[in-house]
Design an enzyme around this catalytic site. Sequence first.
Site, mmCIF file in Angstrom:
data_model
loop_
_atom_site.group_PDB
_atom_site.id
_atom_site.type_symbol
_atom_site.label_atom_id
_atom_site.label_comp_id
_atom_site.label_asym_id
_atom_site.label_seq_id
_atom_site.Cartn_x
_atom_site.Cartn_y
_atom_site.Cartn_z
ATOM 1 N N ASP A 38 0.903 -1.312 -0.131
ATOM 2 C CA ASP A 38 0.025 -0.070 0.061
ATOM 3 C C ASP A 38 0.875 1.312 -0.203
ATOM 4 O O ASP A 38 0.478 2.151 0.545
ATOM 5 C CB ASP A 38 -0.891 0.145 1.239
ATOM 6 C CG ASP A 38 -0.355 -0.143 2.816
ATOM 7 O OD1 ASP A 38 0.934 -0.340 2.445
ATOM 8 O OD2 ASP A 38 -0.904 -0.169 3.583
ATOM 9 N N HIS A 242 23.275 1.181 -19.122
ATOM 10 C CA HIS A 242 22.132 1.794 -18.535
ATOM 11 C C HIS A 242 22.549 0.814 -17.111
ATOM 12 O O HIS A 242 21.411 0.293 -16.470
ATOM 13 C CB HIS A 242 20.757 1.554 -18.756
ATOM 14 C CG HIS A 242 20.712 2.495 -19.954
ATOM 15 N ND1 HIS A 242 19.367 2.205 -20.822
ATOM 16 C CD2 HIS A 242 21.015 3.586 -20.213
ATOM 17 C CE1 HIS A 242 19.546 3.466 -21.482
ATOM 18 N NE2 HIS A 242 20.341 4.173 -21.404
ATOM 19 N N ASP A 259 26.056 9.136 -14.913
ATOM 20 C CA ASP A 259 25.094 9.633 -15.976
ATOM 21 C C ASP A 259 23.980 9.894 -15.042
ATOM 22 O O ASP A 259 23.107 9.140 -14.508
ATOM 23 C CB ASP A 259 25.091 8.601 -16.949
ATOM 24 C CG ASP A 259 23.763 9.094 -18.012
ATOM 25 O OD1 ASP A 259 22.998 10.340 -17.496
ATOM 26 O OD2 ASP A 259 23.640 8.470 -19.113
ATOM 27 N N ASP A 270 20.293 16.072 -18.412
ATOM 28 C CA ASP A 270 21.199 14.543 -18.706
ATOM 29 C C ASP A 270 22.344 14.772 -18.756
ATOM 30 O O ASP A 270 22.902 15.217 -20.045
ATOM 31 C CB ASP A 270 20.283 14.189 -19.990
ATOM 32 C CG ASP A 270 20.586 12.683 -20.153
ATOM 33 O OD1 ASP A 270 21.571 12.020 -19.415
ATOM 34 O OD2 ASP A 270 20.285 12.176 -21.268
ATOM 35 N N HIS A 349 25.716 3.550 -29.584
ATOM 36 C CA HIS A 349 24.466 4.035 -29.343
ATOM 37 C C HIS A 349 24.637 5.500 -30.330
ATOM 38 O O HIS A 349 25.764 5.611 -30.673
ATOM 39 C CB HIS A 349 24.127 4.655 -27.951
ATOM 40 C CG HIS A 349 25.167 5.295 -27.375
ATOM 41 N ND1 HIS A 349 25.407 6.684 -27.438
ATOM 42 C CD2 HIS A 349 26.199 5.005 -26.244
ATOM 43 C CE1 HIS A 349 26.521 6.942 -26.475
ATOM 44 N NE2 HIS A 349 27.218 5.855 -25.917
ATOM 45 N N HIS A 353 19.869 12.621 -28.215
ATOM 46 C CA HIS A 353 18.418 12.563 -28.110
ATOM 47 C C HIS A 353 17.728 13.732 -27.821
ATOM 48 O O HIS A 353 18.467 14.857 -27.238
ATOM 49 C CB HIS A 353 17.915 11.455 -27.177
ATOM 50 C CG HIS A 353 18.343 11.619 -25.905
ATOM 51 N ND1 HIS A 353 17.968 12.345 -24.955
ATOM 52 C CD2 HIS A 353 19.430 10.931 -25.584
ATOM 53 C CE1 HIS A 353 18.496 12.258 -23.808
ATOM 54 N NE2 HIS A 353 19.418 11.194 -24.042
ATOM 55 N N HIS A 360 14.321 11.323 -22.514
ATOM 56 C CA HIS A 360 14.318 11.080 -24.132
ATOM 57 C C HIS A 360 13.028 11.883 -24.528
ATOM 58 O O HIS A 360 11.923 11.233 -24.499
ATOM 59 C CB HIS A 360 14.351 9.623 -24.223
ATOM 60 C CG HIS A 360 15.389 8.767 -23.983
ATOM 61 N ND1 HIS A 360 15.504 7.472 -23.875
ATOM 62 C CD2 HIS A 360 16.680 9.442 -23.607
ATOM 63 C CE1 HIS A 360 16.940 7.318 -23.415
ATOM 64 N NE2 HIS A 360 17.549 8.422 -23.158
ATOM 65 N N GLU A 383 26.249 12.980 -26.623
ATOM 66 C CA GLU A 383 26.691 12.291 -25.423
ATOM 67 C C GLU A 383 27.594 10.843 -26.166
ATOM 68 O O GLU A 383 27.179 9.995 -26.124
ATOM 69 C CB GLU A 383 25.636 11.673 -24.842
ATOM 70 C CG GLU A 383 24.676 11.075 -25.311
ATOM 71 C CD GLU A 383 23.399 10.677 -24.473
ATOM 72 O OE1 GLU A 383 23.961 9.703 -23.563
ATOM 73 O OE2 GLU A 383 22.268 11.035 -24.562
ATOM 74 N N TYR A 387 33.194 2.285 -25.098
ATOM 75 C CA TYR A 387 33.161 1.173 -24.265
ATOM 76 C C TYR A 387 33.855 0.125 -24.759
ATOM 77 O O TYR A 387 33.693 -0.333 -25.656
ATOM 78 C CB TYR A 387 31.707 0.985 -23.939
ATOM 79 C CG TYR A 387 31.018 2.248 -23.741
ATOM 80 C CD1 TYR A 387 30.759 3.006 -22.838
ATOM 81 C CD2 TYR A 387 30.276 2.690 -24.938
ATOM 82 C CE1 TYR A 387 29.767 3.981 -22.564
ATOM 83 C CE2 TYR A 387 29.492 3.920 -24.917
ATOM 84 C CZ TYR A 387 29.052 4.467 -23.819
ATOM 85 O OH TYR A 387 28.447 5.713 -23.790
ATOM 86 N N ARG A 405 31.991 7.955 -21.358
ATOM 87 C CA ARG A 405 30.938 8.874 -22.011
ATOM 88 C C ARG A 405 31.074 10.237 -21.314
ATOM 89 O O ARG A 405 31.490 10.526 -20.175
ATOM 90 C CB ARG A 405 29.430 8.190 -21.786
ATOM 91 C CG ARG A 405 28.517 8.893 -22.520
ATOM 92 C CD ARG A 405 27.049 8.158 -22.659
ATOM 93 N NE ARG A 405 26.628 7.697 -21.453
ATOM 94 C CZ ARG A 405 26.355 6.862 -20.817
ATOM 95 N NH1 ARG A 405 26.950 5.745 -21.450
ATOM 96 N NH2 ARG A 405 25.743 6.650 -19.658
ATOM 97 N N GLU A 407 28.625 13.862 -21.670
ATOM 98 C CA GLU A 407 27.253 14.159 -22.154
ATOM 99 C C GLU A 407 26.939 15.538 -21.549
ATOM 100 O O GLU A 407 26.991 15.770 -20.456
ATOM 101 C CB GLU A 407 26.192 13.357 -21.854
ATOM 102 C CG GLU A 407 24.751 13.570 -21.934
ATOM 103 C CD GLU A 407 23.701 12.637 -21.482
ATOM 104 O OE1 GLU A 407 23.819 11.659 -20.608
ATOM 105 O OE2 GLU A 407 22.778 12.597 -22.446
HETATM 106 N N1 GLY Z 1 20.467 8.987 -19.236
HETATM 107 C C1 GLY Z 1 19.986 8.335 -20.267
HETATM 108 C C2 GLY Z 1 20.666 8.925 -21.593
HETATM 109 O O1 GLY Z 1 21.532 9.577 -21.349
HETATM 110 O O2 GLY Z 1 20.055 8.551 -22.746
HETATM 111 MN MN MN Z 2 22.324 10.529 -19.879
HETATM 112 MN MN MN Z 3 21.185 11.227 -22.633
#
Ligand code: GLY
Ligand code: MN
Ligand code: MN
Length: 437
Positions: A38, A242, A259, A270, A349, A353, A360, A383, A387, A405, A407
């Site tokens: 609950d 992730h 991140d 982000d 990737h 975005h 996103h 970003e 890797y 990374r 970003e």
């Molecule tokens: N934090 C998710 C991305 O960088 O897309």
């Molecule tokens: Mn990110």
């Molecule tokens: Mn991102």
Amino acid sequence: MKISKSEYARRRKQLMGMMDPNSIALIPAAHECTRSRDTEYPFRQDSDFLYLTGFNEPDAVLVLVPGRRHGQVILFCRDRDPEKELWNGYRSGPEGAVNEFGMDDAFPDGDIDEILPGLIEGKQHIYYSMGHNDAFDRRVMAWVNHIRSQIRTGAKPPGDFTDLAFLLHEQRLFKSAAELRLMRKAGEISAEAHCQAMRECQPDRFEYQLEGTIARTFAEHGARFPAYNSIVGSGANACVLHYVENRDKLRDGDLVLIDAGCEYEGYAADITRTFPVSGKFSPEQRALYDVVLKAQLAAIKKVKPGNTWNQPHDATVRVITRGLIDLGLLKGDEKELIKEGAYRDFYMHTAGHWLGMDVHDVGDYRIDGKWRQLEPGMVLTIEPGIYVSPNNTKVPKKWRGIGIRIEDDVAVTANGCEILTSDVPKNADEIEALMAS
Ligand code: GLY
Ligand code: MN
Ligand code: MN
């Protein structure tokens, strides 16, 4: 610093101006989600609904009826209830919806089955985003079927359903001055959190402790929640895109990738930064880091009106492929390797975005099959990363298990772009200097 009542009204007016004249739009609020038995997850309003209302309660329904003489903007919401408010918090009620949120008309949610079919009846189009909310989809069909059952008495059911996303998400893609102010603030708070994590990082502390540093810094600046689950990955964990377990010990000699971005007044930041646990990059870490940074800077240079969505990404692919060849992680001809996508073993990737109320964010990336042009008011992330899987036996051991990374959040301006997250260093020397201070 919030979005003003008049801006919400402008947004609704702009949307109604694009709707067919003989139509109605239905936009449901989010529902509370159970976390365990609950207790609920912290409530997060549906972004489309929040964008059009600023109303932060669950289970409401916004109805837009362009041209309706008795009011075009109608909200169904929870009624006031002193007993429930005593236990679970304040409610605006229909009266508050009109007086504080600028609705033309508002009714208790219990009245919706009685009132809504009458509003839908006779309209040619219903704008509604089907397929995201099963329970609400069924209610919409029940209201329409109710009208269908009355055809013999002259009732006219709607002719078609149109996805509201086509209009609304295009509108949300372009940020207003007020939205950019909030996103700048989200960027500043998040940048400060990353700086604080660099300052508090020490060998033998744990990933979750840095996650705590980030969360605390967000909250201290009025941003109670992250815009997405924070990623704190040290060593080879940084190669899991992730990774959110955030449970390992930070080891001397490893890098740590964070991140994390806050949500401020409904808008996301982000940011990713990657830095050495000990405060000093090893030669291999530094070499790969500088390639990623060069790729990121090259991509940011491509963010300007008239350039297309894919240009920043293509810039990262060129720099990363070249860099991997120069360091001996890829072998062959640069053009051929790009064509084959050889970089994808290390960079799997795209460069970014859209960013906005959702991390996103909404908005099309292609128009009529072609990458769309960047225009002022759009906000995106840049970003790139490298890797090197710990299991990649094609490269010398010294490179394996390094994940990097970088970003930032970037707004397209009239002449180029504005970086919203520039308050946290990304140059390797600057990072080492901050960590040493
Ligand atoms: N934090 C998710 C991305 O960088 O897309
Ligand atoms: Mn990110
Ligand atoms: Mn991102």
